[in-house]
Design a protein around this motif. Sequence first.
Motif, PDB file in Angstrom:
ATOM      1  N   LEU A 454       0.834  -1.205   0.000  1.00 19.44           N
ATOM      2  CA  LEU A 454       0.000   0.000   0.000  1.00 19.44           C
ATOM      3  C   LEU A 454       0.868   1.255   0.000  1.00 19.44           C
ATOM      4  CD1 LEU A 454      -2.938  -0.828   2.462  1.00 19.44           C
ATOM      5  CD2 LEU A 454      -2.875  -1.017  -0.032  1.00 19.44           C
ATOM      6  N   PHE A 455       1.948   1.248   0.778  1.00 17.86           N
ATOM      7  CA  PHE A 455       2.874   2.378   0.788  1.00 17.86           C
ATOM      8  C   PHE A 455       3.353   2.687  -0.626  1.00 17.86           C
ATOM      9  CE2 PHE A 455       5.026   3.837   4.888  1.00 17.86           C
ATOM     10  CZ  PHE A 455       3.905   3.637   5.659  1.00 17.86           C
ATOM     11  N   GLU A 456       3.745   1.667  -1.352  1.00 18.61           N
ATOM     12  CA  GLU A 456       4.311   1.854  -2.688  1.00 18.61           C
ATOM     13  C   GLU A 456       3.251   2.238  -3.713  1.00 18.61           C
ATOM     14  OE1 GLU A 456       6.163  -1.865  -3.458  1.00 18.61           O
ATOM     15  OE2 GLU A 456       7.685  -1.626  -1.883  1.00 18.61           O
ATOM     16  N   TRP A 457       2.042   1.733  -3.540  1.00 22.44           N
ATOM     17  CA  TRP A 457       0.990   1.887  -4.555  1.00 22.44           C
ATOM     18  C   TRP A 457       0.211   3.187  -4.417  1.00 22.44           C
ATOM     19  CZ3 TRP A 457      -4.536   0.960  -3.603  1.00 22.44           C
ATOM     20  CH2 TRP A 457      -5.311   0.968  -4.769  1.00 22.44           C
ATOM     21  N   LEU A 458      -0.133   3.569  -3.211  1.00 19.45           N
ATOM     22  CA  LEU A 458      -1.014   4.719  -3.013  1.00 19.45           C
ATOM     23  C   LEU A 458      -0.364   6.014  -3.490  1.00 19.45           C
ATOM     24  CD1 LEU A 458      -2.459   3.818   0.489  1.00 19.45           C
ATOM     25  CD2 LEU A 458      -3.769   3.989  -1.643  1.00 19.45           C
ATOM     26  N   ASP A 459      -1.166   6.824  -4.190  1.00 19.02           N
ATOM     27  CA  ASP A 459      -0.685   8.079  -4.756  1.00 19.02           C
ATOM     28  C   ASP A 459      -1.745   9.144  -4.497  1.00 19.02           C
ATOM     29  OD1 ASP A 459       0.125  10.225  -6.324  1.00 19.02           O
ATOM     30  OD2 ASP A 459       0.737   8.984  -8.017  1.00 19.02           O
ATOM     31  N   PRO A 460      -1.445  10.166  -3.701  1.00 24.00           N
ATOM     32  CA  PRO A 460      -2.465  11.179  -3.388  1.00 24.00           C
ATOM     33  C   PRO A 460      -3.020  11.887  -4.614  1.00 24.00           C
ATOM     34  CG  PRO A 460      -0.279  11.899  -2.673  1.00 24.00           C
ATOM     35  CD  PRO A 460      -0.154  10.457  -3.049  1.00 24.00           C
ATOM     36  N   ARG A 461      -2.263  11.897  -5.714  1.00 24.61           N
ATOM     37  CA  ARG A 461      -2.753  12.527  -6.943  1.00 24.61           C
ATOM     38  C   ARG A 461      -3.899  11.743  -7.569  1.00 24.61           C
ATOM     39  NH1 ARG A 461       3.027  12.804  -9.778  1.00 24.61           N
ATOM     40  NH2 ARG A 461       2.925  10.686  -8.931  1.00 24.61           N
ATOM     41  N   GLU A 462      -4.077  10.493  -7.145  1.00 24.34           N
ATOM     42  CA  GLU A 462      -5.150   9.651  -7.670  1.00 24.34           C
ATOM     43  C   GLU A 462      -6.380   9.644  -6.758  1.00 24.34           C
ATOM     44  OE1 GLU A 462      -4.903   8.429 -10.648  1.00 24.34           O
ATOM     45  OE2 GLU A 462      -2.830   9.097 -10.869  1.00 24.34           O
ATOM     46  N   SER A 463      -6.398  10.521  -5.767  1.00 27.76           N
ATOM     47  CA  SER A 463      -7.526  10.645  -4.827  1.00 27.76           C
ATOM     48  C   SER A 463      -7.942   9.291  -4.252  1.00 27.76           C
ATOM     49  CB  SER A 463      -8.725  11.304  -5.522  1.00 27.76           C
ATOM     50  OG  SER A 463      -8.403  12.586  -5.987  1.00 27.76           O
ATOM     51  N   PRO A 464      -7.014   8.577  -3.609  1.00 27.47           N
ATOM     52  CA  PRO A 464      -7.356   7.248  -3.083  1.00 27.47           C
ATOM     53  C   PRO A 464      -8.348   7.327  -1.929  1.00 27.47           C
ATOM     54  CG  PRO A 464      -5.194   7.923  -2.292  1.00 27.47           C
ATOM     55  CD  PRO A 464      -5.626   8.966  -3.287  1.00 27.47           C
ATOM     56  N   VAL A 465      -9.259   6.362  -1.881  1.00 19.82           N
ATOM     57  CA  VAL A 465     -10.224   6.293  -0.787  1.00 19.82           C
ATOM     58  C   VAL A 465     -10.356   4.856  -0.305  1.00 19.82           C
ATOM     59  CG1 VAL A 465     -11.564   8.316  -1.486  1.00 19.82           C
ATOM     60  CG2 VAL A 465     -12.194   6.065  -2.361  1.00 19.82           C
ATOM     61  N   LEU A 466     -10.809   4.739   0.920  1.00 20.34           N
ATOM     62  CA  LEU A 466     -11.118   3.453   1.541  1.00 20.34           C
ATOM     63  C   LEU A 466     -12.623   3.332   1.694  1.00 20.34           C
ATOM     64  CD1 LEU A 466     -10.604   0.889   3.348  1.00 20.34           C
ATOM     65  CD2 LEU A 466     -10.395   2.492   5.277  1.00 20.34           C
ATOM     66  N   VAL A 467     -13.192   2.238   1.198  1.00 15.98           N
ATOM     67  CA  VAL A 467     -14.584   1.883   1.478  1.00 15.98           C
ATOM     68  C   VAL A 467     -14.538   0.669   2.392  1.00 15.98           C
ATOM     69  CG1 VAL A 467     -16.743   1.000   0.528  1.00 15.98           C
ATOM     70  CG2 VAL A 467     -15.514   2.821  -0.664  1.00 15.98           C
ATOM     71  N   GLN A 468     -15.092   0.811   3.577  1.00 16.46           N
ATOM     72  CA  GLN A 468     -14.987  -0.235   4.598  1.00 16.46           C
ATOM     73  C   GLN A 468     -16.344  -0.437   5.255  1.00 16.46           C
ATOM     74  OE1 GLN A 468     -11.416  -0.935   7.289  1.00 16.46           O
ATOM     75  NE2 GLN A 468     -12.647   0.354   8.632  1.00 16.46           N
ATOM     76  N   MET A 469     -16.854  -1.676   5.221  1.00 19.78           N
ATOM     77  CA  MET A 469     -18.156  -1.968   5.816  1.00 19.78           C
ATOM     78  C   MET A 469     -18.436  -3.467   5.727  1.00 19.78           C
ATOM     79  SD  MET A 469     -20.578  -0.309   2.820  1.00 19.78           S
ATOM     80  CE  MET A 469     -19.723   1.255   2.991  1.00 19.78           C
ATOM     81  N   PRO A 470     -19.438  -3.964   6.450  1.00 19.21           N
ATOM     82  CA  PRO A 470     -19.828  -5.373   6.315  1.00 19.21           C
ATOM     83  C   PRO A 470     -20.364  -5.676   4.918  1.00 19.21           C
ATOM     84  CG  PRO A 470     -20.670  -4.450   8.363  1.00 19.21           C
ATOM     85  CD  PRO A 470     -20.152  -3.296   7.549  1.00 19.21           C
ATOM     86  N   GLU A 471     -20.282  -6.943   4.535  1.00 16.32           N
ATOM     87  CA  GLU A 471     -20.669  -7.354   3.184  1.00 16.32           C
ATOM     88  C   GLU A 471     -22.108  -6.964   2.848  1.00 16.32           C
ATOM     89  OE1 GLU A 471     -19.967 -11.523   2.913  1.00 16.32           O
ATOM     90  OE2 GLU A 471     -17.778 -11.332   3.006  1.00 16.32           O
ATOM     91  N   GLY A 472     -23.019  -7.134   3.799  1.00 16.58           N
ATOM     92  CA  GLY A 472     -24.418  -6.817   3.531  1.00 16.58           C
ATOM     93  C   GLY A 472     -24.623  -5.350   3.203  1.00 16.58           C
ATOM     94  N   GLN A 473     -23.935  -4.468   3.922  1.00 14.02           N
ATOM     95  CA  GLN A 473     -24.047  -3.038   3.650  1.00 14.02           C
ATOM     96  C   GLN A 473     -23.409  -2.694   2.305  1.00 14.02           C
ATOM     97  OE1 GLN A 473     -25.818  -1.051   5.667  1.00 14.02           O
ATOM     98  NE2 GLN A 473     -26.234  -2.891   6.874  1.00 14.02           N
ATOM     99  N   TYR A 474     -22.312  -3.355   2.004  1.00 19.53           N
ATOM    100  CA  TYR A 474     -21.636  -3.107   0.725  1.00 19.53           C
ATOM    101  C   TYR A 474     -22.563  -3.464  -0.440  1.00 19.53           C
ATOM    102  CZ  TYR A 474     -17.914  -3.074  -2.791  1.00 19.53           C
ATOM    103  OH  TYR A 474     -17.140  -2.790  -3.893  1.00 19.53           O
ATOM    104  N   GLU A 475     -23.207  -4.609  -0.356  1.00 17.20           N
ATOM    105  CA  GLU A 475     -24.103  -5.022  -1.442  1.00 17.20           C
ATOM    106  C   GLU A 475     -25.312  -4.100  -1.537  1.00 17.20           C
ATOM    107  OE1 GLU A 475     -23.488  -7.167  -3.809  1.00 17.20           O
ATOM    108  OE2 GLU A 475     -21.516  -7.429  -2.879  1.00 17.20           O
TER     109      GLU A 475
END
Length: 486
Positions: A454-475
Amino acid sequence: MPSSLPFPVQFSRLLARPWLRSLLLLSLIVPGMAWAEPRPEHMVYLRTIDPTIEQDIRYASAHNFTGHSLDGYAASECLLSLDTAKALARVQQALQAQGYGLKVFDCYRPSRAVADMGRFATAPGDPRKAEFYPRVDKQDFWRLGYVARVSNHSRGSTVDLTLTGPKALPADTWTPSAAQVDCTAPYAQRWHDGALDMGTGFDCFDERAHTANPTINATAKENRQRLSSAMEKEGFAGYSKEWWHFTFSGEGAPKSVMDFPITPLSASEVLDSSHQLIVVTTKNWDDTQGTAQRYERDGGSFRKIGDGFAVVVGKSGMAWGKGLGNVEPGEGPVKREGDGKAPAGIFKLGTAFGYDTTAETKLPYLSLTSTTECVDDSKSERYNELVDAAAKAKDWNSSEQMRKEEGYRKGIFIEHNTPAVPGSGSCIFFHIWRGPTSSTQGCTAMDQGDISRLFEWLDPRESPVLVQMPEGQYERLRERWKLPQR
């Protein structure tokens, strides 16, 4: 309770208040200004037009000449008129072809924020003088042309920005306890904003910040010229007293002053503007183990990057947190301080940190010291902040000693509850786990190899975001938010 004083007396007492006089004056200058007006259709979020332009919206934080976030900045977002944003995207494209880029500090500015600046200029106290205006009295801001009573920023056609490039020093992580260094100090000494040497820092109220100042070094002169030339080619005009200030003068430039507040994007707008996505899901609200998957934008959708990997979350599972996008939680618990739950929602990824002095990452990086703490005392003004305890008078009774946790050898700040609401949870990170079955106090932890990727991949110029939640909420939300299939 109604006042028993006659109206003329009440009104005269109100007029004795400087802040109200400023507002009344502004309303006379700008007739018909509405203090709760909606966002006009022609005003857009810059990241939806060009997410590669970096953003550091200073007036949404305390890192500006006033020392506080300004009225109307409810989100750290750049908004501009559509034509202005498109013109700025063309500037970015031209600069990228040369190996450079843009970073914006301020864009649309609500009129109430302009009034806030005016109140500051007449009020006692100079909390950030040493950094931003060490040789100027703030009562002279207007006379010297550094602050305007009516700003073109409020028309949505003016932007404050700088130039980035391969020779720029990495951005420092600002905290309220950071030492104040004169904005005219040599490049290596003053605040590192991730930009090239422009001769001074942003919002430096000093003659050295005047665009054509002859005393700055040759490198800074060249960088100012490169920025000015690129902006002028797309219809932007500079301002002689501020090298960072440009106003779009094309046909579509808006004329009216506005005062709608700057608010977060909706969930779908956040995801539409992101080019890097991490999805973390668990089986249910109470589960402590989950999986994570990286994605990159591919046209109108996301495609998987690499294999999924295991994570652990809070010892009590997950609960809805405070992140991006005005998420409507719906069913499920809501996160509170000390509940042992990881936050669910959409979150920006902030500063990387670790034990090493430097790190291979494009994210801003903070090297932890023996005095680095994360404040989890909700009564503190530093609540949910990483601070250097040695540099600031302590007003907290509880904090995490960052160098005492082995898992923090490498981590990334998850921007939950920023700006902080007391009691809503604090100090949430990605970090190294103790093991695949060892849950956390509310963070999301993983194997060291996975966080290194993640350190190597993440780039603030690409506006990275995290989506985090239980599977039911995600669906439940996947189609509405245009999330990828897991």
